[in-house]
Design a protein around this motif. Sequence first.
Motif, mmCIF file in Angstrom:
data_model
loop_
_atom_site.group_PDB
_atom_site.id
_atom_site.type_symbol
_atom_site.label_atom_id
_atom_site.label_comp_id
_atom_site.label_asym_id
_atom_site.label_seq_id
_atom_site.Cartn_x
_atom_site.Cartn_y
_atom_site.Cartn_z
ATOM 1 N N ALA A 170 44.665 -28.488 39.702
ATOM 2 C CA ALA A 170 45.481 -29.153 38.684
ATOM 3 C C ALA A 170 45.324 -28.501 37.319
ATOM 4 O O ALA A 170 46.130 -28.735 36.416
ATOM 5 N N VAL A 171 44.270 -27.696 37.150
ATOM 6 C CA VAL A 171 44.084 -26.953 35.903
ATOM 7 C C VAL A 171 43.947 -25.469 36.244
ATOM 8 O O VAL A 171 43.688 -25.094 37.391
ATOM 9 N N ASP A 172 44.129 -24.626 35.244
ATOM 10 C CA ASP A 172 44.041 -23.182 35.450
ATOM 11 C C ASP A 172 42.599 -22.681 35.412
ATOM 12 O O ASP A 172 42.248 -21.737 36.115
ATOM 13 N N THR A 173 41.781 -23.285 34.562
ATOM 14 C CA THR A 173 40.416 -22.813 34.351
ATOM 15 C C THR A 173 39.478 -23.993 34.184
ATOM 16 O O THR A 173 39.756 -24.920 33.411
ATOM 17 N N TRP A 174 38.365 -23.967 34.923
ATOM 18 C CA TRP A 174 37.290 -24.943 34.751
ATOM 19 C C TRP A 174 36.085 -24.247 34.116
ATOM 20 O O TRP A 174 35.721 -23.140 34.512
ATOM 21 N N LEU A 175 35.477 -24.911 33.144
ATOM 22 C CA LEU A 175 34.239 -24.423 32.531
ATOM 23 C C LEU A 175 33.183 -25.509 32.618
ATOM 24 O O LEU A 175 33.480 -26.695 32.440
ATOM 25 N N GLU A 176 31.951 -25.090 32.896
ATOM 26 C CA GLU A 176 30.821 -26.011 32.808
ATOM 27 C C GLU A 176 29.782 -25.392 31.890
ATOM 28 O O GLU A 176 29.215 -24.337 32.192
ATOM 29 N N GLU A 177 29.556 -26.020 30.736
ATOM 30 C CA GLU A 177 28.684 -25.469 29.693
ATOM 31 C C GLU A 177 29.067 -24.029 29.382
ATOM 32 O O GLU A 177 28.211 -23.153 29.198
ATOM 33 N N GLY A 178 30.369 -23.760 29.333
ATOM 34 C CA GLY A 178 30.878 -22.454 28.957
ATOM 35 C C GLY A 178 30.968 -21.444 30.073
ATOM 36 O O GLY A 178 31.503 -20.347 29.878
ATOM 37 N N ARG A 179 30.470 -21.789 31.271
ATOM 38 C CA ARG A 179 30.512 -20.862 32.400
ATOM 39 C C ARG A 179 31.739 -21.150 33.251
ATOM 40 O O ARG A 179 31.964 -22.297 33.662
ATOM 41 N N ARG A 180 32.537 -20.118 33.498
ATOM 42 C CA ARG A 180 33.748 -20.293 34.284
ATOM 43 C C ARG A 180 33.389 -20.559 35.741
ATOM 44 O O ARG A 180 32.532 -19.877 36.323
ATOM 45 N N LEU A 181 34.066 -21.526 36.347
ATOM 46 C CA LEU A 181 33.809 -21.907 37.729
ATOM 47 C C LEU A 181 34.963 -21.475 38.617
ATOM 48 O O LEU A 181 36.117 -21.421 38.183
#
Length: 226
Positions: free
Chosen positions: A91-102
């Motif tokens: 549903a989104v193009d980019t996921w980040l967790e604490e700045g790290r791309r998943l």
Amino acid sequence: MSLVAGRGPLSNDPAGWFSPPLPDDPVYVEPHPRRVQGFRDGRMVIDTERALLVHRRNQPLSYAFPASEVDGLPNEPVPEAPGFVHVPWDAVDTWLEEGRRLVHYPPNPYHRVDCRPTRRRLRVHIAGGVLVDTDDTVIVFETALQPRLYVDPSHVRTDLLRQTDTSTYCNYKGFATYWRAVIGDTVVEDVAWSYPDPPAESLPIRGYVSFDETRADVVAELPPAT
């Protein structure tokens, strides 16, 4: 994914057992106090430090978000966490967790990659050609997976390998580069792989090579399979 995948404790084939046994379909939900952000069309559409992690048997690890913090995205309620919703990964193009791309799924806090230098021998041959024969190896113990040996490319007949276009991704080891073996008229695609730029927990195997035992004759001195 390690609680629900491989030989994890909530998988269909756990390495161990619970006493007394768990119900058939346990779901484990826990707070995940890390900053999780989602971007679509260059715009941030999720930004929260109140996500939950949902471990569900036979399904990838997933996030659950407070319904009040999800606006304009497809979602569905999480029955085990009232007031929280699941947003599909795509549903989104980019996921980040604490700045790290998943990529593919959230990283699991229970997943560990332990890389140990060892004297366990690895021998690999294809069509009569020996690609590796050494006991200078690194054994990788990765949660819910069988141990695997990696070897420094200085011990590999790299002159018999050619890089392919194949690439895979692991949240714990990074992007993998794959290699075909070319020995005379014999060509074996994607027989080996390496991680050229792994995250910190997997740095001991940066650039090291491992081999697919289903595509080559591999003799690896490993602990017995469980």
